[in-house]
Enzyme design. Structure first.
Site, PDB file in Angstrom:
ATOM      1  N   LYS A  68       0.852  -1.198   0.000  1.00  0.00           N
ATOM      2  CA  LYS A  68       0.000   0.000   0.000  1.00  0.00           C
ATOM      3  C   LYS A  68       0.875   1.230   0.000  1.00  0.00           C
ATOM      4  O   LYS A  68       1.876   1.284   0.701  1.00  0.00           O
ATOM      5  CB  LYS A  68      -0.854  -0.044   1.282  1.00  0.00           C
ATOM      6  CG  LYS A  68      -1.866   1.065   1.414  1.00  0.00           C
ATOM      7  CD  LYS A  68      -3.203   0.680   0.825  1.00  0.00           C
ATOM      8  CE  LYS A  68      -4.148   1.862   0.696  1.00  0.00           C
ATOM      9  NZ  LYS A  68      -3.836   2.737  -0.458  1.00  0.00           N
ATOM     10  N   LYS A  92       5.143   2.354   8.477  1.00  0.00           N
ATOM     11  CA  LYS A  92       3.956   3.117   8.866  1.00  0.00           C
ATOM     12  C   LYS A  92       2.772   2.163   9.098  1.00  0.00           C
ATOM     13  O   LYS A  92       2.085   2.233  10.114  1.00  0.00           O
ATOM     14  CB  LYS A  92       3.640   4.091   7.720  1.00  0.00           C
ATOM     15  CG  LYS A  92       2.691   5.187   8.047  1.00  0.00           C
ATOM     16  CD  LYS A  92       2.392   6.023   6.801  1.00  0.00           C
ATOM     17  CE  LYS A  92       3.631   6.696   6.223  1.00  0.00           C
ATOM     18  NZ  LYS A  92       3.284   7.660   5.146  1.00  0.00           N
ATOM     19  N   LYS A 104       5.173   2.381  -3.094  1.00  0.00           N
ATOM     20  CA  LYS A 104       5.012   3.775  -3.514  1.00  0.00           C
ATOM     21  C   LYS A 104       5.174   3.864  -5.013  1.00  0.00           C
ATOM     22  O   LYS A 104       5.809   2.985  -5.622  1.00  0.00           O
ATOM     23  CB  LYS A 104       6.079   4.650  -2.846  1.00  0.00           C
ATOM     24  CG  LYS A 104       5.660   6.088  -2.680  1.00  0.00           C
ATOM     25  CD  LYS A 104       4.747   6.240  -1.470  1.00  0.00           C
ATOM     26  CE  LYS A 104       4.401   7.667  -1.162  1.00  0.00           C
ATOM     27  NZ  LYS A 104       3.842   7.781   0.194  1.00  0.00           N
ATOM     28  N   THR A 188      -4.895  12.535   6.914  1.00  0.00           N
ATOM     29  CA  THR A 188      -3.471  12.642   7.287  1.00  0.00           C
ATOM     30  C   THR A 188      -3.299  13.736   8.337  1.00  0.00           C
ATOM     31  O   THR A 188      -2.669  13.517   9.389  1.00  0.00           O
ATOM     32  CB  THR A 188      -2.598  12.924   6.039  1.00  0.00           C
ATOM     33  OG1 THR A 188      -2.899  11.938   5.056  1.00  0.00           O
ATOM     34  CG2 THR A 188      -1.126  12.884   6.365  1.00  0.00           C
ATOM     35  N   ASN A 219      -2.730  19.475   1.369  1.00  0.00           N
ATOM     36  CA  ASN A 219      -3.809  18.745   2.032  1.00  0.00           C
ATOM     37  C   ASN A 219      -3.510  18.489   3.515  1.00  0.00           C
ATOM     38  O   ASN A 219      -4.312  18.834   4.384  1.00  0.00           O
ATOM     39  CB  ASN A 219      -4.069  17.431   1.276  1.00  0.00           C
ATOM     40  CG  ASN A 219      -5.159  16.624   1.930  1.00  0.00           C
ATOM     41  OD1 ASN A 219      -4.936  16.005   2.967  1.00  0.00           O
ATOM     42  ND2 ASN A 219      -6.355  16.644   1.371  1.00  0.00           N
ATOM     43  N   SER A 356      -7.345   5.031   4.392  1.00  0.00           N
ATOM     44  CA  SER A 356      -7.301   4.274   3.127  1.00  0.00           C
ATOM     45  C   SER A 356      -7.710   2.816   3.380  1.00  0.00           C
ATOM     46  O   SER A 356      -8.431   2.209   2.590  1.00  0.00           O
ATOM     47  CB  SER A 356      -5.891   4.280   2.541  1.00  0.00           C
ATOM     48  OG  SER A 356      -5.673   5.444   1.785  1.00  0.00           O
TER      49      SER A 356
HETATM   50  N1  GLU Z   1       0.533   8.930   0.464  1.00  0.00           N
HETATM   51  C1  GLU Z   1       0.070   8.735   1.808  1.00  0.00           C
HETATM   52  C2  GLU Z   1       1.218   8.389   2.707  1.00  0.00           C
HETATM   53  O1  GLU Z   1       2.364   8.695   2.432  1.00  0.00           O
HETATM   54  C3  GLU Z   1      -1.117   7.774   1.897  1.00  0.00           C
HETATM   55  C4  GLU Z   1      -0.860   6.386   1.442  1.00  0.00           C
HETATM   56  C5  GLU Z   1      -2.121   5.525   1.369  1.00  0.00           C
HETATM   57  O2  GLU Z   1      -3.174   5.970   1.764  1.00  0.00           O
HETATM   58  O3  GLU Z   1      -1.992   4.398   0.893  1.00  0.00           O
HETATM   59  O4  GLU Z   1       1.038   7.868   3.776  1.00  0.00           O
END
Ligand code: GLU
Length: 429
Positions: A68, A92, A104, A188, A219, A356
């Site tokens: 993810k 994370k 990513k 976030t 955001n 998410s």
């Molecule tokens: N881009 C966000 C992050 O760095 C969200 C990633 C997601 O929701 O999968 O955590």
């Protein structure tokens, strides 16, 4: 310190693994990505010409579930950066206990230079190139820097057309009418806000006496500033990519958000307005903003903002990392020596991926939640995770970053060990 952002990111593992129960052979696996995909992304431009952009999708590890992580459209996107971002996603997800590994993606492009139609073609072309690499049980993208809900909607639509099957659970952060979750948009910033509320309790803070500066007004930065302001915190410094503003008595955050909103040029897709153009306050540079004498500094923009160069000048008492990787490892040691507390990115900005996960659950079950329910569950997850890391920090006398990595490594280690370890296979246990 290494010049390479991924090398710098993995250097944090060596400190943490000494304190974790994880098997050493597992650590070796975490230092290498599972799969790296580099793609060319052709786009027919409005003037009829064809441009080819470079894109990536990287899966770091999937011991705990499908991978993810977001997709970034930015001129600085490169392999090492995407690798580091994928690596941080693994930790994370583990630290907040959601069943995913990290990934990513990104395209090296300046999205602000594209028309809306070009942006849509780019989003669809990128998905066409990575379609075999992603999937609801394999790898689930989401928004990141300079991508948003509408981009996610286009990507979901493109994937669904390729598979000839409506597949909302392939991507999160979608618009609500296309299967998005209520509460994902500000998740976030809200997650970071819940972490700060835990610190408020721990330290018996009176919000009215706490000064805050926020670097990055996208955001995440906007929402954390808005929520803190509503509780009485004094937001004295704000910046975006064009520059910053400072006001000793604190800003009225909703009016700054509104002004930024109004100065947008490509309204529904990108904000081109800059806060420093719209507000009458002392103008400061991004560097000056980072060095303000405040209680809480919230870097919410890009990685590597605080390095060995400016770390000695940082005067904030606490740093809450809403961006991914805003403090590099050299700066970490300097800040710790100066007694500055850091709430690390893998904890502080995890709210986005947590919601998410809720979106993915809703897409798979077909049952949609009320916003209140999302907020409540997010609060529970963030508060519990914060307390778990704090307990680890106190128990082992660590800094918060190392404690968060230890919690994450323990969780990842359990999944790896469940498949057998060297001791098991050599009959030592
Ligand atoms: N881009 C966000 C992050 O760095 C969200 C990633 C997601 O929701 O999968 O955590």
């Amino acid at each position: 310190m290494s010049e390479n952002i991924f090398e710098d990111a993995i250097s944090r593992l060596d400190k943490a693994c000494k304190e974790s129960d994880i098997y050493p052979e597992a650590i070796e696996q975490l230092k290498h990505p599972k799969q790296v995909l580099e793609v060319s992304v052709p786009v027919r431009m409005d003037d009829g010409s064809l441009k080819v952009f470079k894109g990536f999708r990287i899966r770091h590890m999937d011991f705990r579930g499908p991978t993810k992580g977001g997709i970034r459209f930015h001129p600085n996107v490169n392999r090492e950066e995407v690798l580091a971002l994928a690596f941080w996603m693994s930790f994370k997800c583990a630290v907040v206990g959601i069943p995913y590994g990290g990934a990513k993606g990104g395209v090296c492009v300046d999205p602000k230079s594209l028309s809306r139609l070009e942006l849509e073609r780019l989003s669809r072309s990128y998905v066409e190139r990575i379609a075999d690499f992603i999937g609801p049980d394999l790898d689930i993208p989401a928004p990141d820097v300079y991508t948003n809900a509408m981009v996610m909607g286009w990507m979901m639509d493109e994937y669904s057309m390729i598979r000839r099957k409506r597949t909302p659970s392939v991507i999160t952060g979608k618009p609500i009418p296309l299967g998005g979750s209520l509460g994902r948009d500000d998740a976030t910033g809200r997650g970071a806000y819940y972490c700060i509320k835990e610190m408020e309790k721990e330290n018996a803070w009176n919000p009215k006496e706490i000064t805050v500066s926020v670097q990055g007004f996208g955001n995440a930065g906007q929402h954390v500033a808005r929520l803190l302001f509503a509780d009485g915190y004094k937001i004295v410094g704000i910046s975006d990519s064009q520059g910053g503003i400072f006001l000793e008595e604190g800003f009225d955050v909703p009016s700054i958000i509104q002004m930024k909103e109004e100065s947008k040029q490509v309204k529904a897709v990108y904000c081109k307005g800059s806060v420093c153009e719209t507000i009458d306050a002392k103008h400061i540079s991004n560097q000056e903003l980072l060095e303000l004498d405040v209680d809480i500094l919230i870097p919410s923009a890009l990685e590597n903002q605080i390095t060995a160069e400016n770390a000695p000048k940082i005067r904030a008492k606490t740093i809450v990392e809403v961006a991914n990787g805003p403090v590099n490892s050299e700066a970490d040691s300097i800040l710790l020596e100066h007694g500055i507390e850091i709430i690390p990115d893998i904890l502080a900005n995890a709210g986005g991926v947590v919601v998410s996960y809720y979106e993915w659950l809703q897409n798979r079950s077909g049952q949609y939640w009320q916003e209140e329910q999302v907020h409540q569950k997010l609060r529970e997850t963030m508060s519990d995770s914060f307390q778990k890391v704090l307990t680890m920090q106190k128990r082992k006398h660590l800094d918060m970053r190392t404690a968060a990595y230890v919690c994450a490594l323990d969780a990842i280690g359990e999944s790896i060990a469940a498949g057998g370890t060297m001791e098991y296979f050599t009959n030592m246990i």
